[in-house]
Enzyme design. Sequence first.
Site, PDB file in Angstrom:
ATOM      1  N   GLU A  50       0.069  -2.438  10.046  1.00  0.00           N
ATOM      2  CA  GLU A  50      -1.083  -1.736   9.467  1.00  0.00           C
ATOM      3  C   GLU A  50      -1.441  -2.225   8.065  1.00  0.00           C
ATOM      4  O   GLU A  50      -2.604  -2.179   7.652  1.00  0.00           O
ATOM      5  CB  GLU A  50      -0.852  -0.224   9.451  1.00  0.00           C
ATOM      6  CG  GLU A  50      -0.843   0.437  10.822  1.00  0.00           C
ATOM      7  CD  GLU A  50       0.511   0.408  11.521  1.00  0.00           C
ATOM      8  OE1 GLU A  50       1.435  -0.278  11.013  1.00  0.00           O
ATOM      9  OE2 GLU A  50       0.653   1.073  12.570  1.00  0.00           O
ATOM     10  N   PHE A 112       6.277  15.496  14.813  1.00  0.00           N
ATOM     11  CA  PHE A 112       6.548  14.083  15.103  1.00  0.00           C
ATOM     12  C   PHE A 112       5.458  13.206  14.480  1.00  0.00           C
ATOM     13  O   PHE A 112       4.272  13.464  14.655  1.00  0.00           O
ATOM     14  CB  PHE A 112       6.594  13.875  16.627  1.00  0.00           C
ATOM     15  CG  PHE A 112       6.800  12.432  17.008  1.00  0.00           C
ATOM     16  CD1 PHE A 112       7.967  11.762  16.656  1.00  0.00           C
ATOM     17  CD2 PHE A 112       5.820  11.733  17.692  1.00  0.00           C
ATOM     18  CE1 PHE A 112       8.159  10.422  16.987  1.00  0.00           C
ATOM     19  CE2 PHE A 112       5.996  10.396  18.024  1.00  0.00           C
ATOM     20  CZ  PHE A 112       7.169   9.741  17.676  1.00  0.00           C
ATOM     21  N   GLN A 113       5.864  12.221  13.756  1.00  0.00           N
ATOM     22  CA  GLN A 113       4.971  11.265  13.075  1.00  0.00           C
ATOM     23  C   GLN A 113       4.015  11.952  12.108  1.00  0.00           C
ATOM     24  O   GLN A 113       2.864  11.561  11.962  1.00  0.00           O
ATOM     25  CB  GLN A 113       4.202  10.404  14.085  1.00  0.00           C
ATOM     26  CG  GLN A 113       5.143   9.476  14.847  1.00  0.00           C
ATOM     27  CD  GLN A 113       4.441   8.348  15.571  1.00  0.00           C
ATOM     28  OE1 GLN A 113       3.327   8.506  16.034  1.00  0.00           O
ATOM     29  NE2 GLN A 113       5.122   7.211  15.679  1.00  0.00           N
ATOM     30  N   LYS A 162      -5.501  15.456  15.329  1.00  0.00           N
ATOM     31  CA  LYS A 162      -5.720  15.172  16.750  1.00  0.00           C
ATOM     32  C   LYS A 162      -6.670  16.182  17.394  1.00  0.00           C
ATOM     33  O   LYS A 162      -7.542  15.821  18.189  1.00  0.00           O
ATOM     34  CB  LYS A 162      -4.348  15.190  17.444  1.00  0.00           C
ATOM     35  CG  LYS A 162      -4.374  14.460  18.747  1.00  0.00           C
ATOM     36  CD  LYS A 162      -3.000  14.115  19.226  1.00  0.00           C
ATOM     37  CE  LYS A 162      -3.045  13.820  20.712  1.00  0.00           C
ATOM     38  NZ  LYS A 162      -3.673  12.566  21.064  1.00  0.00           N
ATOM     39  N   MET A 469       6.790 -18.174  -9.134  1.00  0.00           N
ATOM     40  CA  MET A 469       6.358 -17.545 -10.375  1.00  0.00           C
ATOM     41  C   MET A 469       7.502 -16.793 -11.056  1.00  0.00           C
ATOM     42  O   MET A 469       7.652 -16.821 -12.278  1.00  0.00           O
ATOM     43  CB  MET A 469       5.188 -16.592 -10.085  1.00  0.00           C
ATOM     44  CG  MET A 469       4.539 -16.046 -11.329  1.00  0.00           C
ATOM     45  SD  MET A 469       3.962 -17.357 -12.414  1.00  0.00           S
ATOM     46  CE  MET A 469       2.233 -17.369 -12.015  1.00  0.00           C
TER      47      MET A 469
HETATM   48  C1  LIG Z   1       4.894  -7.515  -2.592  1.00  0.00           C
HETATM   49  C2  LIG Z   1       5.353  -8.225  -3.827  1.00  0.00           C
HETATM   50  N1  LIG Z   1       6.666  -8.320  -4.097  1.00  0.00           N
HETATM   51  C3  LIG Z   1       7.107  -8.948  -5.212  1.00  0.00           C
HETATM   52  C4  LIG Z   1       6.218  -9.507  -6.087  1.00  0.00           C
HETATM   53  C5  LIG Z   1       6.709 -10.201  -7.360  1.00  0.00           C
HETATM   54  N2  LIG Z   1       6.312 -11.624  -7.341  1.00  0.00           N
HETATM   55  C6  LIG Z   1       5.231 -12.105  -7.997  1.00  0.00           C
HETATM   56  S1  LIG Z   1       4.991 -13.726  -7.773  1.00  0.00           S
HETATM   57  C7  LIG Z   1       6.367 -13.856  -6.821  1.00  0.00           C
HETATM   58  C8  LIG Z   1       6.785 -15.171  -6.237  1.00  0.00           C
HETATM   59  C9  LIG Z   1       5.814 -15.709  -5.263  1.00  0.00           C
HETATM   60  O1  LIG Z   1       6.414 -16.739  -4.554  1.00  0.00           O
HETATM   61  P1  LIG Z   1       5.627 -17.660  -3.555  1.00  0.00           P
HETATM   62  O2  LIG Z   1       4.793 -16.836  -2.633  1.00  0.00           O
HETATM   63  O3  LIG Z   1       6.580 -18.596  -2.909  1.00  0.00           O
HETATM   64  O4  LIG Z   1       4.604 -18.413  -4.486  1.00  0.00           O
HETATM   65  P2  LIG Z   1       4.824 -19.458  -5.705  1.00  0.00           P
HETATM   66  O5  LIG Z   1       4.928 -18.642  -6.955  1.00  0.00           O
HETATM   67  O6  LIG Z   1       6.070 -20.237  -5.428  1.00  0.00           O
HETATM   68  O7  LIG Z   1       3.575 -20.274  -5.674  1.00  0.00           O
HETATM   69  C10 LIG Z   1       7.004 -12.623  -6.689  1.00  0.00           C
HETATM   70  C11 LIG Z   1       8.264 -12.382  -5.950  1.00  0.00           C
HETATM   71  C12 LIG Z   1       4.842  -9.373  -5.775  1.00  0.00           C
HETATM   72  N3  LIG Z   1       3.899  -9.839  -6.562  1.00  0.00           N
HETATM   73  N4  LIG Z   1       4.442  -8.753  -4.630  1.00  0.00           N
END
Ligand SMILES: Cc1ncc(C[n+]2csc(CCOP(=O)(O)OP(=O)(O)O)c2C)c(N)n1
Length: 555
Positions: A50, A112-113, A162, A469
């Site tokens: 979803e 439920f749910q 529902k 990042m």
């Molecule tokens: C749902 C979620 N979890 C954690 C983060 C924290 N976060 C920001 S950038 C990143 C790394 C992204 O890695 P990748 O998709 O491999 O991209 P890259 O930076 O290597 O281009 C993370 C873990 C986030 N932004 N969103």
Amino acid sequence: MKMKGAQILIELLKKEGVTTIFGYPGGSVIDIYDALYQAPEIKHILVRHEQAAAHAADGYARTTGKVGICMATSGPGSTNLVTGLANAYMDSIPIIAITGQVGTRLIGKDAFQEADTTGITMPITKHNFLIKSIHELPLIVREAFLIASTGRPGPILIDIPKDVQTAEVDFNYPEKFEIPGYKPTYRGHINQINMTAQAIKEAKKPLLYVGGGVIASGASDILLEFAEKTDIPVTYTLMAKGAIPEDHRLSLGWLGMHGSYHANKAIMNCDLLIAVGTRFDDRVTGNTATFANRAKIVHIDIDPAEIGKNVKIQIPIVGDARNILNELNKRTETKKHDEWLQTIEKWKKEYTPKPSANNELVAQTIIESVYRATQGDAILVTDVGQHQMWAAKHFLCHQPRKWASSGGLGTMGFGLPAAIGAQVGNPDQTVVLFSGDGSIMMKIQELVTAVNNCLPLKIFVLNNNYLGMVRQWQECFFDCRYSSTHIINPDLANLAQAFGAEGIPVQNQEELDKAIQRALEVKDHPVLVDCRISKETNVYPFVPPGKSLDEMILE
Ligand SMILES: Cc1ncc(C[n+]2csc(CCOP(=O)(O)OP(=O)(O)O)c2C)c(N)n1
């Protein structure tokens, strides 16, 4: 004529011009799905989670300008929508989520749910409704569309028990209706507009700083006209990428933490800052105490709650960006700011980020290669991370609604479902997704949604085996202690094949060029290009969190 609540809902959606719903069924929405089965005018895209339905509705809305619709069952279905709703809320994207709820008599009894969907989504929706009686249904659906798409746009949730779906009444369409107390301001105060026109007349170093509100209000053309007439350079947030053609002489690129060097310099040195449809997000301002501290600041926004929230404003103007830019345009004279533009040009030459020196594939080159091959004629979607910043920098957008990226919430996993929504909404356009190896794995199951719907997405995964990042922050601020950022994934090209898509691994420029050509010629299925890139490249420039925009780390 008597109709069931579920049928009435579908009739109302048709009247609102809805042609597509992204969703996932369950017991509490089974009656709506049955009504949908009998309504071939509305296409239902069955996602695999979803959260993807909400992101797809979001990508659809960002790129078409229409309201996106997603649907889920009660309990786990609705809680799975939460991230997508929060994402749309932060970026002011108009979507409507329809959720099933347990029967009215069971509400509050841990049925439920059952989940308190309106309670859970209260802080992340512009408004939400729990329908208690079938008689409320028509008016609430009409109100939902109006609230989602007017004023400051945003997500709306309608929770439908529902028994409301199965009850029967005579259906009367509410032609006219009013929502007491809901009156967005569209016209700005004339005195404030005149004060701004005067400030423009006096300014030597004016700067426009525009945000997503400019796209939402359809103000891009008038923004350009106004900027050209007054010769004011324009910097923008990620949300406003494409609001002005990015190769225009007055475009400075985007600003903030990873924004362009000269845009950040311009912010810190301008004497008048005209902020339009933007909310002074901390990724943009850095240290608010020093942000644009040599400038008089004008803030134009449709949401009065934004004015003065993060930064002190000298001239506030509440209203619609298009209306106000139009008024300003009428009240200003043609000007020239040669000296100021030359100074900015000098900053521009002072710094260009260096590509990596070794022979490995580098992200920037990949993005530039795709940009050249498509001639920029594509809708660009990204996930979140370094690749998002590189894509925003190296793939220029020349029109609004050609860019979909998670700005405010920064949601990894947004990219693939949003690209699905963008492609469904724009079947004749090329949709390119740049993702990271971390981000793509968050919603990889949606590849099969794209396959089932014959969507020719061009997916480029910038695969560095790192949550890049976060690794960059660990390198810069934690002495290279790479705690849980090295990521080992399945072979992504093979995985794509297993989903019924096409997967192409690439290691060098020659393979990349071939893969790009192949991806662009495919018309009936998604292609995932797994680009093995240099592992430890950083995004520069980089304003460390909380620092001033002129304290950029350059390499
Ligand atoms: C749902 C979620 N979890 C954690 C983060 C924290 N976060 C920001 S950038 C990143 C790394 C992204 O890695 P990748 O998709 O491999 O991209 P890259 O930076 O290597 O281009 C993370 C873990 C986030 N932004 N969103």
